[in-house]
Design a protein around this motif. Structure first.
Motif, mmCIF file in Angstrom:
data_model
loop_
_atom_site.group_PDB
_atom_site.id
_atom_site.type_symbol
_atom_site.label_atom_id
_atom_site.label_comp_id
_atom_site.label_asym_id
_atom_site.label_seq_id
_atom_site.Cartn_x
_atom_site.Cartn_y
_atom_site.Cartn_z
ATOM 1 N N LEU A 210 -26.527 22.583 -99.700
ATOM 2 C CA LEU A 210 -26.273 22.017 -98.368
ATOM 3 C C LEU A 210 -24.766 21.911 -98.106
ATOM 4 N N ASP A 211 -24.032 21.431 -99.088
ATOM 5 C CA ASP A 211 -22.568 21.346 -98.945
ATOM 6 C C ASP A 211 -21.987 22.724 -98.617
ATOM 7 N N ALA A 212 -22.460 23.714 -99.362
ATOM 8 C CA ALA A 212 -21.894 25.068 -99.200
ATOM 9 C C ALA A 212 -22.266 25.656 -97.841
ATOM 10 N N VAL A 213 -23.510 25.491 -97.442
ATOM 11 C CA VAL A 213 -23.968 26.055 -96.162
ATOM 12 C C VAL A 213 -23.129 25.480 -95.022
ATOM 13 N N VAL A 214 -22.982 24.160 -95.033
ATOM 14 C CA VAL A 214 -22.261 23.512 -93.927
ATOM 15 C C VAL A 214 -20.781 23.902 -93.963
ATOM 16 N N PHE A 215 -20.213 23.918 -95.157
ATOM 17 C CA PHE A 215 -18.797 24.272 -95.269
ATOM 18 C C PHE A 215 -18.539 25.701 -94.777
ATOM 19 N N MET A 216 -19.387 26.625 -95.206
ATOM 20 C CA MET A 216 -19.081 28.031 -94.944
ATOM 21 C C MET A 216 -19.281 28.462 -93.497
ATOM 22 N N ILE A 217 -19.951 27.658 -92.683
ATOM 23 C CA ILE A 217 -20.026 28.054 -91.272
ATOM 24 C C ILE A 217 -19.168 27.153 -90.377
ATOM 25 N N PHE A 218 -18.957 25.908 -90.778
ATOM 26 C CA PHE A 218 -18.235 25.022 -89.853
ATOM 27 C C PHE A 218 -16.753 24.874 -90.189
ATOM 28 N N SER A 219 -16.314 25.315 -91.370
ATOM 29 C CA SER A 219 -14.875 25.311 -91.631
ATOM 30 C C SER A 219 -14.248 26.435 -90.801
ATOM 31 N N LEU A 220 -12.972 26.321 -90.543
ATOM 32 C CA LEU A 220 -12.220 27.307 -89.742
ATOM 33 C C LEU A 220 -12.869 27.505 -88.372
ATOM 34 N N ASN A 221 -13.519 26.452 -87.882
ATOM 35 C CA ASN A 221 -14.148 26.462 -86.553
ATOM 36 C C ASN A 221 -15.196 27.561 -86.428
ATOM 37 N N GLY A 222 -15.707 28.003 -87.554
ATOM 38 C CA GLY A 222 -16.697 29.090 -87.540
ATOM 39 C C GLY A 222 -16.078 30.440 -87.236
ATOM 40 N N GLN A 223 -14.779 30.479 -87.080
ATOM 41 C CA GLN A 223 -14.079 31.732 -86.765
ATOM 42 C C GLN A 223 -13.601 32.334 -88.094
ATOM 43 N N ARG A 224 -14.565 32.778 -88.850
ATOM 44 C CA ARG A 224 -14.270 33.215 -90.203
ATOM 45 C C ARG A 224 -15.174 34.402 -90.492
ATOM 46 N N CYS A 225 -14.572 35.509 -90.966
ATOM 47 C CA CYS A 225 -15.365 36.730 -91.168
ATOM 48 C C CYS A 225 -16.449 36.523 -92.206
ATOM 49 N N THR A 226 -16.170 35.697 -93.222
ATOM 50 C CA THR A 226 -17.135 35.505 -94.305
ATOM 51 C C THR A 226 -18.032 34.280 -94.074
ATOM 52 N N SER A 227 -18.046 33.761 -92.843
ATOM 53 C CA SER A 227 -18.849 32.559 -92.595
ATOM 54 C C SER A 227 -20.320 32.851 -92.867
ATOM 55 N N SER A 228 -21.029 31.841 -93.351
ATOM 56 C CA SER A 228 -22.475 32.020 -93.594
ATOM 57 C C SER A 228 -23.196 31.656 -92.306
ATOM 58 N N SER A 229 -23.268 32.603 -91.400
ATOM 59 C CA SER A 229 -23.769 32.285 -90.054
ATOM 60 C C SER A 229 -25.286 32.349 -89.947
ATOM 61 N N ARG A 230 -25.941 32.895 -90.996
ATOM 62 C CA ARG A 230 -27.418 32.883 -91.018
ATOM 63 C C ARG A 230 -27.833 32.153 -92.272
ATOM 64 N N VAL A 231 -28.611 31.103 -92.151
ATOM 65 C CA VAL A 231 -29.142 30.480 -93.372
ATOM 66 C C VAL A 231 -30.617 30.843 -93.483
ATOM 67 N N LEU A 232 -30.965 31.512 -94.569
ATOM 68 C CA LEU A 232 -32.346 31.903 -94.831
ATOM 69 C C LEU A 232 -32.900 30.885 -95.834
#
Ligand code: NAD
Length: 499
Positions: free
Chosen positions: A281-303
């Motif tokens: 959960l920590d990782a999912v939230v961090f990877m899409i909402f850090s950098l305002n979601g303007q991040r090429c490696t953002s985890s924008s789909r959670v399966l």
């Protein structure tokens, strides 16, 4: 605190006002092209403007890079190493100023930018240390010949960068190019141009000879196009959208330029029911909402595995509602503004698309009223893999949650996208981690981890996410030509014709 950082940023860019021109052959060039406004993402106010480089200005920058190339390529690796470490020293000394400029110009949050500026220095140090061995090759002997390889810098290169984390990304491209012995003409993104100017100034303060690193400002379709079509530019390192990559490939094709593309992503994070769900959960939230979601490696789909879907989605929703949106200069802020009104309109448009496609807007889904380009952290649920919110790169603080049944379903859904940049995987079963990693179509996979970079490791994507890899020796492979030399060791048998 926030206001003193704002002041630091305003002071740092004061000499770039009112209109930012270019840096060519070691000198500031005011620029005679049409101005284009730069906005401040947190207030929407005009911050300044850039000049769109004229054809003559682009030509002058390329000519400077071409003139400087032979001497820079011939400079010893040891000397290049010293100079690039000096660049890193100055970046470190000015890290607060650089971070503040990123907050002001790109709307990125202080809590992430403070580290990103230091990462810029690390990038320079890493490639500085490799400069003395950049030309090294391998020896491939046969019975009668010694084959050995060596590398030489490819020539003047164009570096074209996006607006999301402009300073760090610039260093990531420019440090290996300079370490390899290439000269550079950079074109920073028109929406956040200021920190790139700081970098070129720092490089000259560190003693880089005039012409080795030049910077031209302007729009993609004018300045960027001219640069990528220029016959004296030998390679293009580009970070940006996939469709821009296609355009650049066309533009560079006439002059047969080599290209290195780091493009978009729609990166899946797969959460199996046997995972450490708290850390996931920590990782999912961090990877899409850090950098305002303007991040090429953002985890924008959670399966999410269906057995834990409801519980895990509720956990995400609680966190998303709780995210602190606001002043990017405040270290407590977790999500800042988007870069530009056009980008805000794009991100916003997906709420209607999501609803029309049958998804649920579980959290957010609208812009934040008031000044600036703020968008509510958003969670879409009840989504399936075919919806546009599951297929298209939104590039904002927006997460799409999709259930899956089993390993095969997770892999099929993860790979069902045009992109293939990064993938994240959460499971406590080692065999599953290996099987799924093997099957995933992504250039970078993190297992039970968020995005933790190791500079010698390859960085880049497959499919529509890019061509080529950065990091370690992969960077030098792009910025350098490999040569093979074959030396006969004796009088091997040779055919004699026309005797
Ligand atoms: P963009 O493609 O719109 O612009 C990137 C740069 O290309 C800008 O400097 C722009 O002026 C220039 N450009 C535009 N058209 C051009 C043309 N025809 N010729 C030459 N140059 C041209 O991208 P953006 O909106 O600035 O950045 C966001 C994108 O970047 C996202 O898709 C994101 O995923 C991607 N990105 C990828 C990585 C990665 O490592 N894979 C890292 C960061 C960002």
């Amino acid at each position: 605190m926030g206001s003193s950082r704002l002041n630091t940023a305003l002071v740092a860019i004061a000499h770039m006002q009112p209109t930012l021109g270019h840096f060519i052959d070691g000198k500031v060039v005011a620029g005679g092209g049409a101005p284009s406004e730069v906005f401040r993402p947190d207030t929407g106010e005009t911050l300044g403007a850039i000049n769109d480089a004229t054809a003559d200005e682009v030509n002058a920058a390329v000519a400077a890079a071409k003139r400087a190339f032979p001497a820079w390529a011939a400079t010893s690796g040891e000397r290049r190493k010293e100079m690039l470490h000096k660049v890193a020293d100055i970046i470190e000394a000015r890290a607060e100023e650089i971070a503040a400029v990123e907050c002001l110009d790109a709307g990125q949050c202080w809590r992430f930018m403070a580290k990103a500026a230091v990462r810029g220095a690390e990038n320079f140090r890493f490639f500085a240390d490799l400069a003395p061995s950049a030309a090294d090759g391998v020896s491939l002997p046969t019975a009668d010949h010694l084959n050995y390889t060596t590398r030489m810098a490819v020539g003047p290169v164009a570096v074209i960068t996006p607006w999301n984390t402009p300073f760090m990304l610039s260093t990531w491209k420019i440090a290996p190019a300079l370490a390899a012995g290439c000269t550079v003409v950079q074109k920073p993104a028109e929406w956040s141009p200021y920190s790139a100017r700081l970098l070129v100034e720092i490089a000259h303060e560190a003693g880089l000879p005039a012409g080795v690193f030049n910077s031209v400002n302007g729009l993609g379709e004018t300045t960027g196009k001219r640069l990528t079509e220029h016959p004296d530019i030998k390679a293009i390192a580009f970070v940006g959208e996939s469709k821009t990559g296609s355009a650049i490939m066309r533009q560079g094709s006439e002059t047969l330029k080599r290209v290195h593309f780091e493009l978009g992503g729609k990166n899946p994070v797969i959460v199996f029911d046997d995972a450490d769900l708290e850390r996931a959960l920590d990782a999912v939230v961090f990877m899409i909402f850090s950098l305002n979601g303007q991040r090429c490696t953002s985890s924008s789909r959670v399966l999410i595995q269906s057995s834990i879907y409801d519980r895990f989605v509720e956990g995400i929703a609680v966190r998303v509602r709780n995210l602190k949106v606001g002043d990017p200069f405040d270290p407590a802020t977790e999500v800042g503004p988007l870069i530009h009104p056009r980008h805000l309109a794009k991100v916003e448009s997906y709420a209607d698309i999501a609803r029309a496609d049958g998804a649920t807007v579980a959290v957010g889904g609208a812009r934040v009223p008031g000044p600036g380009y703020f968008y509510q952290p958003t969670l879409y649920t009840a989504a399936d893999q075919h919806m546009r919110i599951a297929q298209e790169e939104i590039f904002g603080p927006v997460l799409t949650a999709i259930p899956f049944e089993d390993e095969a379903d997770a892999i099929a859904k993860a790979n069902d996208a045009a992109y293939g940049l990064a993938a994240y995987l959460w499971t406590s079963e080692i065999g599953r981690a290996l099987r799924v990693s093997n099957a995933l179509e992504a250039g970078m996979i993190w297992v039970n981890s968020e995005n933790v970079r190791h500079l010698p490791a390859p960085f880049g994507g497959m499919k529509a996410s890019g061509i080529g890899r950065d990091g370690g020796d992969w960077s030098f492979d792009f910025y350098m030509e490999t040569k093979n030399v074959a030396l006969a060791m004796g009088n091997h048998k040779m055919q004699r014709l026309g005797v």
